[in-house]
Design an enzyme around this catalytic site. Structure first.
Site, PDB file in Angstrom:
ATOM      1  N   HIS A  44       0.889  -0.802   0.169  1.00 44.32           N
ATOM      2  CA  HIS A  44       0.261   0.043  -0.422  1.00 44.32           C
ATOM      3  C   HIS A  44       0.850   1.653   0.228  1.00 44.32           C
ATOM      4  O   HIS A  44       1.576   1.419   1.433  1.00 44.32           O
ATOM      5  CB  HIS A  44      -0.646   0.352   0.718  1.00 44.32           C
ATOM      6  CG  HIS A  44      -1.600   1.277   0.917  1.00 44.32           C
ATOM      7  ND1 HIS A  44      -3.106   1.331   1.880  1.00 44.32           N
ATOM      8  CD2 HIS A  44      -1.088   2.811   1.531  1.00 44.32           C
ATOM      9  CE1 HIS A  44      -3.713   2.019   1.307  1.00 44.32           C
ATOM     10  NE2 HIS A  44      -2.922   3.200   1.624  1.00 44.32           N
ATOM     11  N   HIS A  65      -4.201  -0.782  -5.654  1.00 41.86           N
ATOM     12  CA  HIS A  65      -3.976   0.000  -5.975  1.00 41.86           C
ATOM     13  C   HIS A  65      -4.454   1.517  -5.941  1.00 41.86           C
ATOM     14  O   HIS A  65      -4.281   2.332  -5.643  1.00 41.86           O
ATOM     15  CB  HIS A  65      -5.911  -0.033  -4.876  1.00 41.86           C
ATOM     16  CG  HIS A  65      -5.046   0.340  -3.588  1.00 41.86           C
ATOM     17  ND1 HIS A  65      -3.741   1.041  -3.253  1.00 41.86           N
ATOM     18  CD2 HIS A  65      -5.563  -0.545  -2.197  1.00 41.86           C
ATOM     19  CE1 HIS A  65      -3.146   0.724  -1.632  1.00 41.86           C
ATOM     20  NE2 HIS A  65      -4.658   0.138  -1.249  1.00 41.86           N
ATOM     21  N   ASP A  80     -10.732  -4.319  -3.336  1.00 40.26           N
ATOM     22  CA  ASP A  80      -9.708  -3.062  -2.159  1.00 40.26           C
ATOM     23  C   ASP A  80     -11.183  -3.750  -0.966  1.00 40.26           C
ATOM     24  O   ASP A  80     -12.116  -3.029  -1.199  1.00 40.26           O
ATOM     25  CB  ASP A  80      -9.496  -2.351  -2.256  1.00 40.26           C
ATOM     26  CG  ASP A  80      -8.631  -1.829  -0.842  1.00 40.26           C
ATOM     27  OD1 ASP A  80      -9.060  -2.611   0.240  1.00 40.26           O
ATOM     28  OD2 ASP A  80      -8.720  -0.955  -0.825  1.00 40.26           O
ATOM     29  N   HIS A 116     -17.986  -1.096   6.105  1.00 38.81           N
ATOM     30  CA  HIS A 116     -17.689  -0.032   7.203  1.00 38.81           C
ATOM     31  C   HIS A 116     -19.262  -0.036   7.359  1.00 38.81           C
ATOM     32  O   HIS A 116     -20.153   0.026   6.564  1.00 38.81           O
ATOM     33  CB  HIS A 116     -17.494   0.508   7.021  1.00 38.81           C
ATOM     34  CG  HIS A 116     -15.595   0.531   7.241  1.00 38.81           C
ATOM     35  ND1 HIS A 116     -14.419   0.934   7.918  1.00 38.81           N
ATOM     36  CD2 HIS A 116     -14.843   1.210   5.926  1.00 38.81           C
ATOM     37  CE1 HIS A 116     -13.183   1.260   7.631  1.00 38.81           C
ATOM     38  NE2 HIS A 116     -13.662   1.849   6.097  1.00 38.81           N
TER      39      HIS A 116
END
Length: 465
Positions: A182, A240, A320, A324
């Site tokens: 990342h 990503h 990804d 939430h």
């Protein structure tokens, strides 16, 4: 119970070709792949499905999910998210280590495997989290049962960031496994957030997120990761990618051979669904529902990423997937949680991009099925080949449907795709030969997937590099 299934008259998409034919599933494996209409297998089948007008693809391998289990199960867990995966044609998920506790020790990895064995309905593999404390021991990871090393060079959800130059050098030097990283420059992001708060106060508008987690913050960190990989000859997979500028770092790759016969660059890039589907203009419509790290950028960045799907600079497509609760998504750029649940809708979304001419369906299969298997040396999955595990998805084009909240299987029960009309439908998902998803429903909540394994032939090669 042993069973033979004959899927006939489908358009089979595999290894760069699309042809009408049949697939014979024998128990959990592919037994035959036959070309032509109304093919007759060597042995009779117990079940025949005429898939006229449908496409059969290898089951999607999503190389980037956060199923939040253990420790964050109020948001998601292996039961709910693996059902969502199956409903989306995803048969294998590669899960990230930033849960509670982090998957950064042998004990934590063993505990996570036990959770998946008991609850995951699709196949699974796990990344091992790199830390400053375990960097010296990364060469001792079980290579047959671990996807790779996940390295956070920038802050995101969790506390796994590796900060010091010495520790980073050790991670890149010691890991024989692929390193998935990342990349965001945390110091720059923090400075941008301070400046935004000076301007707006504590409630920073969501539209500022793309300026806070900026192009420069991504590029600077990605360039450093690529430099370290070249210096140490590590296998690097940058997660990503979100900017056009970063794509420059993946031109003129150095290739190596793999067990599946596909040349794989030693340094590869992943793009995720949010950065292919959205841009900063969409904050006005969707707000924090599309807030993710790294942020979605400009329309020009999005279009450049789409173009790079076809020229080799992008090697894999992931989601990804990061659920939430909807309450966690309130609060704008400074407070809303970053992460989007996408695993259930990734394949249908990409098939819509096929209809738009962004890429071909053959290229989609390369990026979502074949290449993840090659990048991480997955055994016997990712292709439609005799002897391979029967991980398959049957999809039907020109069957429009609109996503309603009640259709969402993720525990968080929301999606930025709500209200969107898709034009392809997932009809069936087979996991290890078992039809787990059929016509909108999970067929057996007691079925569990398998822990995937990885070939180790490549480690012998890297030792001689």
């Amino acid at each position: 119970m042993h069973k033979r299934v004959h899927i006939k008259n489908a358009t089979i998409v595999n290894e760069g070709r699309a042809f009408v034919g049949s697939i014979i599933i024998d128990d959990d494996r592919i037994d035959e792949v036959l070309e032509g209409r109304d093919c007759r297998p060597e042995l009779p089948a117990d079940e025949i499905f005429d898939a006229e007008g449908c496409y059969v693809l290898p089951g999607v391998i999503d190389d980037h999910v956060h199923f939040r289990d253990p420790g964050l199960t109020r948001k998601a867990d292996f039961d709910t998210e693996s059902k969502a995966a199956a409903a989306g044609g995803v048969t294998t998920v590669l899960d990230m280590p930033n849960c509670i506790p982090p998957t950064a020790s042998k004990q934590a990895l063993a505990e996570k495997i036990a959770i998946a064995q008991a609850h995951s309905h699709v196949n699974y593999g796990f990344f091992f989290g790199a830390t400053s404390e375990n960097a010296e021991e990364l060469h001792n990871i079980n290579k047959r049962k671990t996807v790779g090393v996940k390295l956070f060079m920038g802050n995101s959800t969790g506390n796994l960031r590796v900060e010091s130059a010495e520790a980073l050098q050790t991670v890149f030097s010691n890991s024989k496994l692929p390193i998935m990283v990342h990349c965001e420059d945390t110091d720059m992001v923090d400075a941008n957030m301070r400046a935004a708060k000076e301007k707006f106060g504590e409630h920073v508008p969501i539209e500022e997120h793309s300026r806070i987690r900026s192009e420069e913050a991504c590029y600077r960190s990605t360039a450093e990761a690529v430099r370290l990989a070249r210096e140490t000859n590590a296998r690097l997979h940058v997660a990503h990618i979100s900017t056009a500028r970063e794509l420059e770092l993946f031109e003129n790759p150095v290739y190596e051979k793999t067990h599946g016969g596909v040349p794989v660059p030693r340094i590869t890039a992943e793009v995720c669904l949010p950065h292919l589907l959205f841009c900063d203009e969409d904050y006005k419509r969707l707000g924090a529902r599309i807030k993710c790290n790294p942020s979605v950028k400009t329309r020009a960045d999005r279009d450049a990423l789409r173009a790079a799907l076809n020229d080799g600079r992008i090697f894999c497509i992931g989601t990804d997937h990061a659920p939430h609760t909807i309450d966690d998504k309130r609060g704008g750029a400074s407070k809303a949680a970053s992460g989007i649940p996408m695993v259930q809708f990734s394949l249908c979304s990409m098939l819509d991009l096929v209809d738009e001419g962004v890429l071909t369906i053959e290229r989609l299969v390369q990026l979502m099925c074949h290449n993840p298997a090659e990048r991480f040396y997955v055994e016997n999955r990712g292709y439609i080949r005799p002897g391979y595990m029967a991980d398959l998805v049957i999809v039907k084009p020109k069957t429009p449907w609109t996503l309603a909240t009640r259709m969402i299987l993720s525990k968080c029960n929301w999606s930025p795709m709500e209200g969107h009309t898709f034009h392809w439908r997932i009809l069936r998902t087979y996991v290890n030969g078992f039809m787990l998803f059929h016509n909108g429903h999970i067929t057996d909540e007691n079925y569990h997937g398998q822990q995937i394994t990885f070939t180790t032939d490549h480690f012998k090669r890297v030792d001689r590099d």
